[in-house]
Design a protein around this motif. Structure first.
Motif, PDB file in Angstrom:
ATOM      1  N   GLU A 157       0.861  -1.205   0.000  1.00  0.00           N
ATOM      2  CA  GLU A 157       0.000   0.000   0.000  1.00  0.00           C
ATOM      3  C   GLU A 157       0.886   1.240   0.000  1.00  0.00           C
ATOM      4  N   PHE A 158       0.376   2.292  -0.649  1.00  0.00           N
ATOM      5  CA  PHE A 158       1.126   3.555  -0.711  1.00  0.00           C
ATOM      6  C   PHE A 158       0.266   4.691  -0.173  1.00  0.00           C
ATOM      7  N   LEU A 159      -0.614   4.370   0.769  1.00  0.00           N
ATOM      8  CA  LEU A 159      -1.546   5.376   1.291  1.00  0.00           C
ATOM      9  C   LEU A 159      -0.819   6.372   2.183  1.00  0.00           C
ATOM     10  N   GLU A 178      -1.329   9.048   5.148  1.00  0.00           N
ATOM     11  CA  GLU A 178      -2.334   9.459   6.128  1.00  0.00           C
ATOM     12  C   GLU A 178      -2.797  10.857   5.772  1.00  0.00           C
ATOM     13  N   LYS A 222       7.750  -1.659  -1.855  1.00  0.00           N
ATOM     14  CA  LYS A 222       7.216  -0.871  -0.737  1.00  0.00           C
ATOM     15  C   LYS A 222       8.341  -0.198   0.053  1.00  0.00           C
ATOM     16  N   ASN A 225       9.330   3.981   0.152  1.00  0.00           N
ATOM     17  CA  ASN A 225       9.393   4.798   1.370  1.00  0.00           C
ATOM     18  C   ASN A 225      10.814   5.272   1.652  1.00  0.00           C
ATOM     19  N   PHE A 252       8.117  16.231  -2.091  1.00  0.00           N
ATOM     20  CA  PHE A 252       8.989  15.685  -1.033  1.00  0.00           C
ATOM     21  C   PHE A 252      10.360  16.363  -0.983  1.00  0.00           C
ATOM     22  N   LEU A 253      10.335  17.661  -1.298  1.00  0.00           N
ATOM     23  CA  LEU A 253      11.551  18.475  -1.152  1.00  0.00           C
ATOM     24  C   LEU A 253      11.308  19.547  -0.096  1.00  0.00           C
ATOM     25  N   GLN A 254      10.190  19.444   0.636  1.00  0.00           N
ATOM     26  CA  GLN A 254       9.910  20.462   1.655  1.00  0.00           C
ATOM     27  C   GLN A 254      10.862  20.251   2.838  1.00  0.00           C
ATOM     28  N   TRP A 267      11.116  14.390   8.584  1.00  0.00           N
ATOM     29  CA  TRP A 267       9.991  13.479   8.504  1.00  0.00           C
ATOM     30  C   TRP A 267       9.749  12.739   9.815  1.00  0.00           C
ATOM     31  N   GLY A 268       8.466  12.364   9.991  1.00  0.00           N
ATOM     32  CA  GLY A 268       8.089  11.535  11.131  1.00  0.00           C
ATOM     33  C   GLY A 268       7.030  10.561  10.661  1.00  0.00           C
ATOM     34  N   CYS A 320       5.771   5.245   9.376  1.00  0.00           N
ATOM     35  CA  CYS A 320       6.240   4.430   8.249  1.00  0.00           C
ATOM     36  C   CYS A 320       7.703   4.653   7.872  1.00  0.00           C
ATOM     37  N   PHE A 321       8.069   5.907   7.631  1.00  0.00           N
ATOM     38  CA  PHE A 321       9.406   6.138   7.088  1.00  0.00           C
ATOM     39  C   PHE A 321      10.499   5.577   8.003  1.00  0.00           C
ATOM     40  N   PHE A 351       2.203  14.229  13.373  1.00  0.00           N
ATOM     41  CA  PHE A 351       3.464  14.175  12.602  1.00  0.00           C
ATOM     42  C   PHE A 351       3.349  14.899  11.275  1.00  0.00           C
ATOM     43  N   LYS A 352       2.093  15.158  10.852  1.00  0.00           N
ATOM     44  CA  LYS A 352       1.863  15.973   9.656  1.00  0.00           C
ATOM     45  C   LYS A 352       0.406  16.416   9.689  1.00  0.00           C
ATOM     46  N   ARG A 366       8.542  24.502   9.412  1.00  0.00           N
ATOM     47  CA  ARG A 366       7.896  23.898   8.244  1.00  0.00           C
ATOM     48  C   ARG A 366       7.778  24.832   7.045  1.00  0.00           C
TER      49      ARG A 366
HETATM   50  C1  UGA Z   1       4.171   7.564   3.767  1.00  0.00           C
HETATM   51  C2  UGA Z   1       4.207   7.455   2.235  1.00  0.00           C
HETATM   52  O1  UGA Z   1       4.137   8.761   1.662  1.00  0.00           O
HETATM   53  C3  UGA Z   1       3.038   6.605   1.710  1.00  0.00           C
HETATM   54  O2  UGA Z   1       3.154   6.426   0.309  1.00  0.00           O
HETATM   55  C4  UGA Z   1       3.111   5.227   2.398  1.00  0.00           C
HETATM   56  O3  UGA Z   1       2.022   4.401   2.007  1.00  0.00           O
HETATM   57  C5  UGA Z   1       3.042   5.424   3.903  1.00  0.00           C
HETATM   58  O4  UGA Z   1       4.151   6.242   4.328  1.00  0.00           O
HETATM   59  C6  UGA Z   1       3.122   4.056   4.540  1.00  0.00           C
HETATM   60  O5  UGA Z   1       4.146   3.388   4.393  1.00  0.00           O
HETATM   61  O6  UGA Z   1       2.120   3.595   5.093  1.00  0.00           O
HETATM   62  P1  UGA Z   1       2.768   9.013   5.512  1.00  0.00           P
HETATM   63  O7  UGA Z   1       3.715   8.468   6.535  1.00  0.00           O
HETATM   64  O8  UGA Z   1       1.322   8.998   5.768  1.00  0.00           O
HETATM   65  O9  UGA Z   1       2.973   8.254   4.101  1.00  0.00           O
HETATM   66  O10 UGA Z   1       3.159  10.540   5.301  1.00  0.00           O
HETATM   67  P2  UGA Z   1       3.888  11.448   4.213  1.00  0.00           P
HETATM   68  O11 UGA Z   1       2.917  12.329   3.606  1.00  0.00           O
HETATM   69  O12 UGA Z   1       4.722  10.635   3.313  1.00  0.00           O
HETATM   70  O13 UGA Z   1       4.826  12.311   5.174  1.00  0.00           O
HETATM   71  C7  UGA Z   1       5.797  11.683   6.014  1.00  0.00           C
HETATM   72  C8  UGA Z   1       6.576  12.723   6.781  1.00  0.00           C
HETATM   73  O14 UGA Z   1       7.426  13.455   5.895  1.00  0.00           O
HETATM   74  C9  UGA Z   1       5.720  13.785   7.491  1.00  0.00           C
HETATM   75  O15 UGA Z   1       6.251  14.015   8.774  1.00  0.00           O
HETATM   76  C10 UGA Z   1       5.857  15.021   6.626  1.00  0.00           C
HETATM   77  O16 UGA Z   1       5.694  16.217   7.347  1.00  0.00           O
HETATM   78  C11 UGA Z   1       7.282  14.850   6.134  1.00  0.00           C
HETATM   79  N1  UGA Z   1       7.563  15.538   4.860  1.00  0.00           N
HETATM   80  C12 UGA Z   1       6.874  15.208   3.732  1.00  0.00           C
HETATM   81  C13 UGA Z   1       8.576  16.506   4.804  1.00  0.00           C
HETATM   82  O17 UGA Z   1       9.227  16.801   5.820  1.00  0.00           O
HETATM   83  N2  UGA Z   1       8.842  17.103   3.611  1.00  0.00           N
HETATM   84  C14 UGA Z   1       8.167  16.788   2.470  1.00  0.00           C
HETATM   85  O18 UGA Z   1       8.491  17.384   1.410  1.00  0.00           O
HETATM   86  C15 UGA Z   1       7.161  15.824   2.526  1.00  0.00           C
END
Ligand code: UGA
Length: 445
Positions: A154-156, A158, A220, A224, A265-267, A272-273, A276-277, A335-336, A425
């Motif tokens: 899955e690539f969902l 949140e 997967k 990530n 994803f260059l913000q 990140w938190g 998943c990651f 976390f976001k 942010r």
């Molecule tokens: C991430 C992946 O984007 C999904 O594709 C994957 O399905 C999911 O993990 C998973 O494995 O279940 P998610 O953890 O919900 O999704 O959140 P993201 O939108 O990817 O953001 C992750 C973190 O990165 C957040 O803390 C966000 O604030 C941070 N982020 C994101 C940045 O610091 N900079 C960015 O440019 C983008």
């Protein structure tokens, strides 16, 4: 339309169950916790996800979605069984697979001939074969009905899970030799693949990527890990920008405009938190080590991310000189934005660090009102951003909620004692803050 069972009604399971039923399949959500199954059957979601409540209500009303805590009831009629249970970090960074094991074991005796067991949980390479063996071993006579195992990562995201489910970039299906199981699961997604549903966009059809089992499992982790690395790369460039007098707010969009790199994803900022990651990058590092490969890039991805959180304290120290006894307000706990999830939220670690450094911490989040994870830290949870900032020496923006991007800076300044606004942010306009008499410090400039 097919009969589907979804095992595990956490985040991925509830989104999968609701969306597949909304697309017309007969779905039963199975959870070993009867209270959770009853709660969902009564239309109560145990989590916050935009739009999911409405779709859950609709699905229950059609009668195509029900919930049970009885494995036999869930599995007996199912053509396809999705395993959507948690795989939290276990020993040595590898995922703890106990829930997958008991899920596979639980449904094994009830599989009907030709059923497809789909691994949607994030599981290490090789888990497809492992699930097959668990099921074969658990079948009463050892020669149970034939079944298929498919990996469907899955690539969902949140906060955007419905959109990601219904309008994915691609659907990845990894199958065993012969591929029959993969075809069955692909037909389950037919309406998504052809975008044939109310609101679907047939001009942008998702790709269907068919692979072998281990490759789908690897996709997967690789996806990530790449996204986390892209953010850490942006943060590393931002850190160098700060030193040399360049502005990451100009540099990063400019590199993102190259279609080979892309703007997402260059913000940059505090990093990140989420659940998943961190977990998946650790798992990939651990997998490499299992085979004698020491990953260098992935380790650096984690290190850079950790140092972004520490940088918040350093930046506050640089401006305030002492942290001890200062009132610091943290805006954002999730976390976001778009979620109430606080797993590995940078804000929580920052609050802990601030407390350890002697600060008096207040916090506010538009959705998170209760933070049991911070039980041992005396943090005041305020009812709004201005209240959080009351008499604060500094305010830290830790989550990029729209509410903070559009905050009334003059009003914020009135509530504060000091003037420092640390924008973790990149959502605050420097010139607006200036007008309000606030001094913004950020990352990368
Ligand atoms: C991430 C992946 O984007 C999904 O594709 C994957 O399905 C999911 O993990 C998973 O494995 O279940 P998610 O953890 O919900 O999704 O959140 P993201 O939108 O990817 O953001 C992750 C973190 O990165 C957040 O803390 C966000 O604030 C941070 N982020 C994101 C940045 O610091 N900079 C960015 O440019 C983008």
């Amino acid at each position: 339309m097919a009969n589907v069972a979804v095992v595990g009604t956490g985040y991925v399971g509830s989104v999968t169950a609701v969306c597949l039923s909304w697309l017309g399949h007969e779905v039963v959500g199975f959870d070993t916790n009867p209270a959770r199954a009853d709660q969902l059957a009564a239309g109560e979601l145990p989590l916050y996800e935009p739009g999911l409540q409405e779709k859950l209500d609709e699905a229950i009303e059609t009668g195509r979605l029900r919930f049970t805590a009885d494995a036999a009831d869930a599995a007996r009629e199912a053509d396809v069984i999705f395993l959507c249970v948690g795989t939290p970090t276990g020993l040595g960074g590898m995922p703890d697979m106990s829930q997958v094991q008991s899920a596979a074991h639980g449904v094994a005796p009830y599989l009907k001939p030709g059923a497809v067991v789909v691994n949607k949980s994030t599981v290490p390479v090789g888990s497809g074969n492992w699930v097959r063996t668990i099921i074969e071993e658990a079948q009463p006579t050892g020669d149970g009905p034939p079944f298929h195992v498919v990996s469907n990562p899955e690539f969902l995201r949140e906060g955007a899970a419905l959109e990601d489910f219904l309008f994915p970039d691609r659907i990845v299906l990894g199958g065993e030799e012969g591929g029959e199981g993969v075809q069955i699961v692909a037909s389950l997604y037919e309406r998504v693949l052809s975008q044939d549903f109310p609101g679907g966009d047939p001009s942008v059809k998702p790709g269907l990527v068919l692979t072998d089992l281990p490759s789908a499992e690897m996709v997967k982790y690789a996806a990530n890990a790449f996204l986390a690395t892209k953010i850490s790369f942006a943060n590393e460039i931002a850190n160098i920008c700060e030193l040399v007098g360049a502005d990451a707010r100009q540099v990063l969009p400019a590199i993102g405009a190259d279609s080979r790199i892309g703007p997402k994803f260059l913000q940059h900022g505090i990093g990140w938190g989420g659940s998943c990651f961190g977990k998946d990058v650790q798992a990939l590092i651990a997998t490499g080590l299992d085979y004698g490969y020491g990953s260098q890039i992935l380790r650096a991805t984690v290190e850079v991310n950790q140092s972004q959180r520490a940088a918040v304290i350093r930046k506050l120290q640089a401006e305030l000189k002492t942290i001890k006894g200062r009132r610091i307000a943290v805006l954002g706990l999730a976390f976001k934005p778009g979620t109430d999830d606080r797993r590995d939220a940078p804000a929580l670690e920052i609050i802990r660090r601030l407390h350890t450094a002697g600060a008096v911490v207040s916090a506010y989040d538009p959705i998170v009102k209760d933070v049991p994870e911070l039980e041992d830290v005396p943090v005041r949870i305020a009812s709004n951003a201005y209240d959080a900032a009351d008499r604060a020496d500094a305010v830290v923006v830790a989550t990029e909620w729209d509410e903070f991007a559009f905050i009334d800076l003059a009003k914020l300044a009135e509530h504060m004692k000091g003037t420092l606004l640390l924008d973790g942010r990149g959502v605050i306009s420097e010139s607006d803050a200036d007008v309000a008499g606030l001094k913004v410090t950020g990352f990368g400039w």
